[in-house]
Design an enzyme around this catalytic site. Structure first.
Site, mmCIF file in Angstrom:
data_model
loop_
_atom_site.group_PDB
_atom_site.id
_atom_site.type_symbol
_atom_site.label_atom_id
_atom_site.label_comp_id
_atom_site.label_asym_id
_atom_site.label_seq_id
_atom_site.Cartn_x
_atom_site.Cartn_y
_atom_site.Cartn_z
ATOM 1 N N LYS A 1 28.189 22.186 0.395
ATOM 2 C CA LYS A 1 29.449 22.231 1.137
ATOM 3 C C LYS A 1 29.770 20.882 1.765
ATOM 4 O O LYS A 1 30.933 20.464 1.800
ATOM 5 C CB LYS A 1 29.383 23.327 2.203
ATOM 6 C CG LYS A 1 29.318 24.735 1.619
ATOM 7 C CD LYS A 1 29.051 25.778 2.684
ATOM 8 C CE LYS A 1 28.986 27.175 2.093
ATOM 9 N NZ LYS A 1 28.636 28.209 3.104
ATOM 10 N N GLU B 1 39.298 26.664 -1.122
ATOM 11 C CA GLU B 1 39.076 26.908 0.302
ATOM 12 C C GLU B 1 37.818 27.721 0.557
ATOM 13 O O GLU B 1 37.071 27.481 1.509
ATOM 14 C CB GLU B 1 40.284 27.638 0.894
ATOM 15 C CG GLU B 1 40.203 27.875 2.390
ATOM 16 C CD GLU B 1 40.316 26.592 3.200
ATOM 17 O OE1 GLU B 1 39.291 26.179 3.779
ATOM 18 O OE2 GLU B 1 41.407 26.011 3.256
ATOM 19 N N THR C 1 29.558 40.763 -5.291
ATOM 20 C CA THR C 1 29.991 41.028 -3.920
ATOM 21 C C THR C 1 31.354 40.410 -3.623
ATOM 22 O O THR C 1 32.255 41.074 -3.106
ATOM 23 C CB THR C 1 28.952 40.477 -2.931
ATOM 24 O OG1 THR C 1 27.687 41.088 -3.198
ATOM 25 C CG2 THR C 1 29.353 40.783 -1.507
ATOM 26 N N VAL D 1 33.858 26.387 1.127
ATOM 27 C CA VAL D 1 33.306 25.803 2.351
ATOM 28 C C VAL D 1 33.639 26.704 3.539
ATOM 29 O O VAL D 1 34.803 26.999 3.783
ATOM 30 C CB VAL D 1 33.874 24.388 2.615
ATOM 31 C CG1 VAL D 1 33.331 23.829 3.921
ATOM 32 C CG2 VAL D 1 33.555 23.454 1.459
ATOM 33 N N GLY E 1 22.296 42.066 4.578
ATOM 34 C CA GLY E 1 23.076 41.590 3.445
ATOM 35 C C GLY E 1 23.557 40.162 3.563
ATOM 36 O O GLY E 1 24.358 39.694 2.751
ATOM 37 N N GLU F 1 19.931 36.562 0.431
ATOM 38 C CA GLU F 1 19.509 37.090 -0.863
ATOM 39 C C GLU F 1 18.006 37.362 -0.839
ATOM 40 O O GLU F 1 17.283 36.941 0.071
ATOM 41 C CB GLU F 1 19.822 36.078 -1.967
ATOM 42 C CG GLU F 1 21.287 35.693 -2.077
ATOM 43 C CD GLU F 1 22.158 36.825 -2.580
ATOM 44 O OE1 GLU F 1 21.618 37.765 -3.203
ATOM 45 O OE2 GLU F 1 23.382 36.778 -2.343
ATOM 46 N N ASP G 1 22.739 25.211 0.336
ATOM 47 C CA ASP G 1 24.093 25.720 0.472
ATOM 48 C C ASP G 1 24.924 24.810 1.381
ATOM 49 O O ASP G 1 26.038 24.412 1.033
ATOM 50 C CB ASP G 1 24.059 27.149 1.035
ATOM 51 C CG ASP G 1 25.430 27.751 1.219
ATOM 52 O OD1 ASP G 1 26.014 28.201 0.216
ATOM 53 O OD2 ASP G 1 25.925 27.778 2.360
#
Length: 375
Positions: free
Chosen positions: A204, A128, A13, A131, A186, A189, A200
């Protein structure tokens, strides 16, 4: 005129969006670089899967073939996981390539090693896109590091979780239905654990910790909670008080002692993250000189991430000098706090924070369950 040659690792993607963006914004890139910018090679795991999509560049499943391209200038890594990405980027640095990556788990886990190696070899490492998607957090924080001492960072760093909590709040949906909507759109997942369990946002936050303090806390001692435990009843109970539940990542620097956490919290309307809804990410930064700043924008989706990657690519031409400012800090475990709990009907009790009108605190609220009548 020699072209700027790019090797692209991953063509899912994000990777495919990067390829399209480089082609669609070629005129702007040529103005910046003074020459054509081309994707010279694409490295994927399943070559057959992408043969119809990649027709104007080398398509390979062999890393050695990618690195054999003559005069390769930049490697853009748009895959997931630590390996084989770390090995690929290490090899790329040894080949003298600049590195751009969106891989937050990789930068959180092995970013310090990659930075040291890149510095030694005289190449740039830009991240960049790792995050907050398209929100220029890394670049902004780099500009604050020279003189300002960052006192506090509060952020919504996962667009999927924020979308789910927003749907639960706006439409009164249970978690499972809001998650399904996120998957259909979308944003999530098929296996959403990385997002809804807080990993996630955690990765970050560790990237931000490295950037701000050149160190990370012990991962095992960081409070990390996802949003699976947040129920419709929780959302409604908070709403009755004019509050919202948000998934917030926090770094707080109190006199050189830093605490870190990622968890669902209840925010008052005065808090700057209160109005951040949908897939947006936002980062609130407080510096001792600059005061409070808020950066907000789309945190989920291919184009915002591709935008951050291509902006990193454009910034390579400026060859900014990285200025190192040493901070004397130590990490401490977050003080014992009341865990986020379900809110059954009953009397609510404020358990954290002294002033509900203040915009500098957030609150955890529990409920006293009505006593059962005796039989």
């Amino acid at each position: 005129m020699t072209a700027v040659k790019i090797g692209l690792i991953g063509y899912g993607t994000v990777g495919s969006a990067v390829g399209r963006t480089i082609r669609s914004h070629q005129e702007n890139l040529q103005t910046i670089f003074g020459k054509e910018v081309q994707v010279a090679g694409v490295l994927v795991r399943e070559k057959q899967k992408y043969e119809q999509q990649v027709t104007d560049a080398l398509l390979t499943d062999d890393a050695a073939e990618l690195f054999s391209i003559s005069d390769l200038d930049v490697i853009i890594e748009a895959s997931v996981g630590i390996e084989p990405a770390f090995s690929y980027l290490t090899e790329a640095i040894h080949h003298g390539c600049h590195i751009i990556t969106a891989n937050k788990e990789l930068i959180a886990s092995r970013g310090a090693e990659l930075k040291r190696l890149a510095k030694k070899k005289g190449v740039r490492l830009e991240y960049e896109a790792a995050v907050a998607g398209g929100v220029p957090v890394i670049g902004t924080l780099k500009q604050l590091l020279h003189i300002n001492h960052v006192v506090k960072v509060e952020a919504i760093l996962n667009g999927t979780s924020n979308f789910i909590l927003t749907e639960m709040s706006d439409k009164g949906l249970p978690f499972e239905e809001a998650l399904q909507l996120a998957q259909e759109a979308g944003f999530a997942e098929a296996d959403p654990g990385n997002d809804v369990d807080g990993w996630d946002a955690f990765y970050k936050l560790m990237v931000l910790s490295d950037l701000l303090f050149e160190a990370q806390p012990d991962w095992e001692k960081v409070t990390r909670k996802g949003i699976r435990s947040v129920s419709s009843q929780d959302i409604q109970a908070a709403a009755k008080q004019g509050w919202k539940i948000k998934h917030v990542a926090t770094l707080e620097n109190a006199g050189g002692e830093v605490t870190a956490s990622v968890e669902p919290v209840i925010l008052t309307a005065a808090h700057p993250l209160y109005s951040v809804d949908g897939v947006d990410n936002a980062v609130c930064v407080e510096g001792d000189l600059v005061g409070k700043l808020k950066l907000q924008g789309p945190g989920a989706g291919a184009l915002p991430t591709a935008s951050a990657i291509v902006e990193d690519l454009a910034n390579l031409v400026h060859q900014r000098k990285e200025i190192e400012v040493k901070r004397v800090i130590k990490f401490t475990e977050k003080r014992e706090a009341v865990p986020f709990v379900h809110l059954p009907s009953g009397e609510t009790i404020l358990l954290h924070g002294e002033n509900v009108e203040s915009d500098s605190h957030y609150y955890r609220v529990a409920a006293r369950t009505p006593a059962k009548a005796e039989a």
